[in-house]
Design a protein around this motif. Structure first.
Motif, PDB file in Angstrom:
ATOM      1  N   GLU A 170     108.425 -58.177  24.742  1.00 19.36           N
ATOM      2  CA  GLU A 170     109.362 -57.359  23.941  1.00 19.36           C
ATOM      3  C   GLU A 170     110.687 -57.663  24.102  1.00 19.36           C
ATOM      4  OE1 GLU A 170     110.282 -52.585  23.137  1.00 19.36           O
ATOM      5  OE2 GLU A 170     108.870 -53.029  24.469  1.00 19.36           O
ATOM      6  N   ARG A 171     111.362 -57.812  23.039  1.00 21.89           N
ATOM      7  CA  ARG A 171     112.693 -58.320  23.205  1.00 21.89           C
ATOM      8  C   ARG A 171     112.978 -59.483  24.046  1.00 21.89           C
ATOM      9  NH1 ARG A 171     113.780 -52.573  23.131  1.00 21.89           N
ATOM     10  NH2 ARG A 171     114.565 -52.635  25.088  1.00 21.89           N
ATOM     11  N   VAL A 172     112.280 -60.542  23.972  1.00 20.97           N
ATOM     12  CA  VAL A 172     112.582 -61.714  24.566  1.00 20.97           C
ATOM     13  C   VAL A 172     113.014 -62.883  23.868  1.00 20.97           C
ATOM     14  CG1 VAL A 172     110.978 -63.597  25.791  1.00 20.97           C
ATOM     15  CG2 VAL A 172     110.348 -61.024  26.015  1.00 20.97           C
ATOM     16  N   GLU A 173     113.876 -63.406  24.389  1.00 13.33           N
ATOM     17  CA  GLU A 173     114.631 -64.714  23.865  1.00 13.33           C
ATOM     18  C   GLU A 173     114.841 -65.918  24.433  1.00 13.33           C
ATOM     19  OE1 GLU A 173     118.833 -63.441  22.539  1.00 13.33           O
ATOM     20  OE2 GLU A 173     118.389 -61.525  22.626  1.00 13.33           O
ATOM     21  N   PHE A 174     114.520 -66.986  23.642  1.00 17.01           N
ATOM     22  CA  PHE A 174     114.590 -68.433  24.144  1.00 17.01           C
ATOM     23  C   PHE A 174     115.758 -68.908  23.539  1.00 17.01           C
ATOM     24  CE2 PHE A 174     110.193 -67.138  24.263  1.00 17.01           C
ATOM     25  CZ  PHE A 174     109.698 -67.292  25.442  1.00 17.01           C
ATOM     26  N   ARG A 175     116.824 -69.218  24.311  1.00 16.05           N
ATOM     27  CA  ARG A 175     117.909 -69.941  24.139  1.00 16.05           C
ATOM     28  C   ARG A 175     118.305 -71.367  24.420  1.00 16.05           C
ATOM     29  NH1 ARG A 175     121.931 -64.698  25.641  1.00 16.05           N
ATOM     30  NH2 ARG A 175     121.047 -62.977  24.338  1.00 16.05           N
ATOM     31  N   GLY A 176     118.511 -71.978  23.643  1.00 15.99           N
ATOM     32  CA  GLY A 176     118.633 -73.620  24.185  1.00 15.99           C
ATOM     33  C   GLY A 176     117.741 -73.961  25.234  1.00 15.99           C
ATOM     34  N   CYS A 177     116.564 -73.753  25.110  1.00 18.46           N
ATOM     35  CA  CYS A 177     115.585 -74.018  26.405  1.00 18.46           C
ATOM     36  C   CYS A 177     114.466 -74.777  25.487  1.00 18.46           C
ATOM     37  CB  CYS A 177     114.991 -72.863  26.972  1.00 18.46           C
ATOM     38  SG  CYS A 177     113.836 -71.798  26.018  1.00 18.46           S
ATOM     39  N   ALA A 178     113.808 -75.628  26.294  1.00 16.92           N
ATOM     40  CA  ALA A 178     112.736 -76.440  25.840  1.00 16.92           C
ATOM     41  C   ALA A 178     111.321 -75.910  26.275  1.00 16.92           C
ATOM     42  CB  ALA A 178     112.653 -77.795  26.558  1.00 16.92           C
ATOM     43  N   LEU A 179     110.625 -75.487  25.484  1.00 16.08           N
ATOM     44  CA  LEU A 179     109.205 -74.876  25.632  1.00 16.08           C
ATOM     45  C   LEU A 179     108.135 -75.834  25.251  1.00 16.08           C
ATOM     46  CD1 LEU A 179     108.205 -72.244  26.454  1.00 16.08           C
ATOM     47  CD2 LEU A 179     108.195 -71.354  24.027  1.00 16.08           C
ATOM     48  N   ARG A 180     107.566 -76.556  26.198  1.00 18.30           N
ATOM     49  CA  ARG A 180     106.681 -77.593  26.052  1.00 18.30           C
ATOM     50  C   ARG A 180     105.205 -77.101  26.389  1.00 18.30           C
ATOM     51  NH1 ARG A 180     110.587 -81.856  29.290  1.00 18.30           N
ATOM     52  NH2 ARG A 180     112.270 -81.942  27.741  1.00 18.30           N
ATOM     53  N   ARG A 188     100.939 -60.322  22.968  1.00 19.64           N
ATOM     54  CA  ARG A 188     101.519 -59.461  22.049  1.00 19.64           C
ATOM     55  C   ARG A 188     102.743 -59.432  21.976  1.00 19.64           C
ATOM     56  NH1 ARG A 188      98.971 -53.841  23.919  1.00 19.64           N
ATOM     57  NH2 ARG A 188      98.913 -54.644  25.805  1.00 19.64           N
ATOM     58  N   MET A 189     103.404 -59.476  20.797  1.00 20.71           N
ATOM     59  CA  MET A 189     104.871 -59.725  20.769  1.00 20.71           C
ATOM     60  C   MET A 189     105.802 -58.801  19.798  1.00 20.71           C
ATOM     61  SD  MET A 189     105.174 -63.909  20.232  1.00 20.71           S
ATOM     62  CE  MET A 189     104.025 -65.018  21.314  1.00 20.71           C
ATOM     63  N   ALA A 190     106.970 -58.372  20.185  1.00 21.52           N
ATOM     64  CA  ALA A 190     107.761 -57.524  19.574  1.00 21.52           C
ATOM     65  C   ALA A 190     108.970 -58.100  19.627  1.00 21.52           C
ATOM     66  CB  ALA A 190     107.426 -56.123  19.722  1.00 21.52           C
ATOM     67  N   ASP A 191     109.734 -58.475  18.552  1.00 19.08           N
ATOM     68  CA  ASP A 191     111.129 -58.749  18.795  1.00 19.08           C
ATOM     69  C   ASP A 191     111.196 -60.245  19.690  1.00 19.08           C
ATOM     70  OD1 ASP A 191     112.377 -56.977  17.011  1.00 19.08           O
ATOM     71  OD2 ASP A 191     112.076 -55.397  18.386  1.00 19.08           O
ATOM     72  N   VAL A 192     110.452 -61.007  19.637  1.00 13.05           N
ATOM     73  CA  VAL A 192     110.604 -62.323  20.271  1.00 13.05           C
ATOM     74  C   VAL A 192     111.350 -63.070  19.428  1.00 13.05           C
ATOM     75  CG1 VAL A 192     109.141 -64.035  21.240  1.00 13.05           C
ATOM     76  CG2 VAL A 192     108.374 -61.804  21.646  1.00 13.05           C
ATOM     77  N   GLY A 211     104.971 -60.894  15.223  1.00  8.80           N
ATOM     78  CA  GLY A 211     106.145 -60.240  16.123  1.00  8.80           C
ATOM     79  C   GLY A 211     107.240 -61.105  16.692  1.00  8.80           C
ATOM     80  N   ALA A 212     107.043 -62.519  16.368  1.00  6.23           N
ATOM     81  CA  ALA A 212     108.099 -63.358  16.724  1.00  6.23           C
ATOM     82  C   ALA A 212     108.842 -63.829  15.670  1.00  6.23           C
ATOM     83  CB  ALA A 212     107.146 -64.632  17.586  1.00  6.23           C
ATOM     84  N   VAL A 213     109.779 -64.435  16.048  1.00 10.40           N
ATOM     85  CA  VAL A 213     110.818 -65.026  14.819  1.00 10.40           C
ATOM     86  C   VAL A 213     111.175 -66.455  15.032  1.00 10.40           C
ATOM     87  CG1 VAL A 213     112.949 -64.770  13.707  1.00 10.40           C
ATOM     88  CG2 VAL A 213     111.735 -62.833  14.395  1.00 10.40           C
ATOM     89  N   ILE A 214     110.878 -67.308  14.133  1.00  4.08           N
ATOM     90  CA  ILE A 214     111.199 -68.830  14.367  1.00  4.08           C
ATOM     91  C   ILE A 214     112.133 -69.306  13.124  1.00  4.08           C
ATOM     92  CG2 ILE A 214     108.922 -69.251  15.370  1.00  4.08           C
ATOM     93  CD1 ILE A 214     107.690 -70.359  12.799  1.00  4.08           C
TER      94      ILE A 214
END
Length: 236
Positions: A170-180, A188-192, A211-214
């Motif tokens: 919930e309310r999790v952000e990935f900023r400038g990171c590499a997810l491999r 379960r996601m909300a505001d990801v 529940g995620a945004v891309i």
């Protein structure tokens, strides 16, 4: 002319609405007091550590199960196979820590900054993370299965084969990171917010992204995985 101005206002309101549609994570505000250097030898199960600085120490293999760290700083410490299951880390900073197989399963992290960490196989399954930021560094095989993440930011770090299976985000952000090679199976996601990820490679669990945004380019990158999930065949 008035019509063009109206259209411009509508477009601006639409963009603002899209931004506001994702609730931003709340960052930790860690203000450490004047710290005392830790000179107590090895960690102890259920130990209570308050206002201490652990600097340049080898804590590999030590057992601090159920320990409580409050207003502490761990700087450049080795945490290989350290046993910190069910530990509570509160209002603290972990800077430049390194190690393989650190056990933080079932731990509670609140208002924590993890800066330039170099970790492999760290166990955080079943943990609760609230207002935590991972800034820089690299973590291989991060195990967050069935963990609860609220107001967590991954900023400028590299996550290799991170396991979020069954986790609640919930309310999790990935900023400038590499997810491999990430695994989101059953999450379960909300505001990801994944839009800031410079690499977005999801090995499993693409169906759990509700529940995620891309971003539009990320949608293009994920198209093969989404097609496979839907059983679509793409033929020329």
């Amino acid at each position: 002319m008035a019509r063009k101005e109206q259209q411009g206002q509508q477009e601006q309101q639409s963009r603002q609405g899209r931004r506001e549609a994702v609730k931003a994570a709340r960052l930790p505000e860690v203000r450490l007091p004047e710290l005392s250097a830790w000179e107590g030898g090895e960690l102890e199960p259920d130990g209570d550590y308050d206002g201490l600085e652990f600097a340049d120490l080898d804590l590999a293999g030590q057992e601090g199960i159920g320990a409580r760290f409050m207003d502490c700083a761990l700087r450049r410490c080795a945490l290989d196979e350290a046993g910190l299951a069910k530990a509570r880390i509160l209002d603290s900073v972990l800077e430049g820590v390194r190690g393989v197989g650190t056990d933080l399963s079932g731990a509670a992290l609140r208002d924590v900054e993890l800066v330039e960490a170099r970790l492999g196989g760290v166990q955080l399954h079943g943990a609760v993370l609230e207002r935590v930021v991972f800034r820089g560094g690299k973590i291989d095989y991060l195990n967050l299965r069935k963990a609860r993440l609220k107001d967590v930011v991954f900023d400028g770090c590299v996550l290799v084969e991170a396991d979020f299976a069954g986790a609640v985000l919930e309310r999790v952000e990935f900023r400038g990171c590499a997810l491999r090679g990430a695994d989101f199976t059953g999450a379960r996601m909300a505001d990801v917010d994944l839009r800031g990820a410079v690499e977005l490679d999801i090995a499993r669990g693409v169906d759990a992204l509700s529940g995620a945004v891309i971003s539009p380019p990320q949608l293009f990158d994920l198209a093969p995985a989404l097609a496979a999930q839907l059983g679509l065949r793409v033929l020329s």
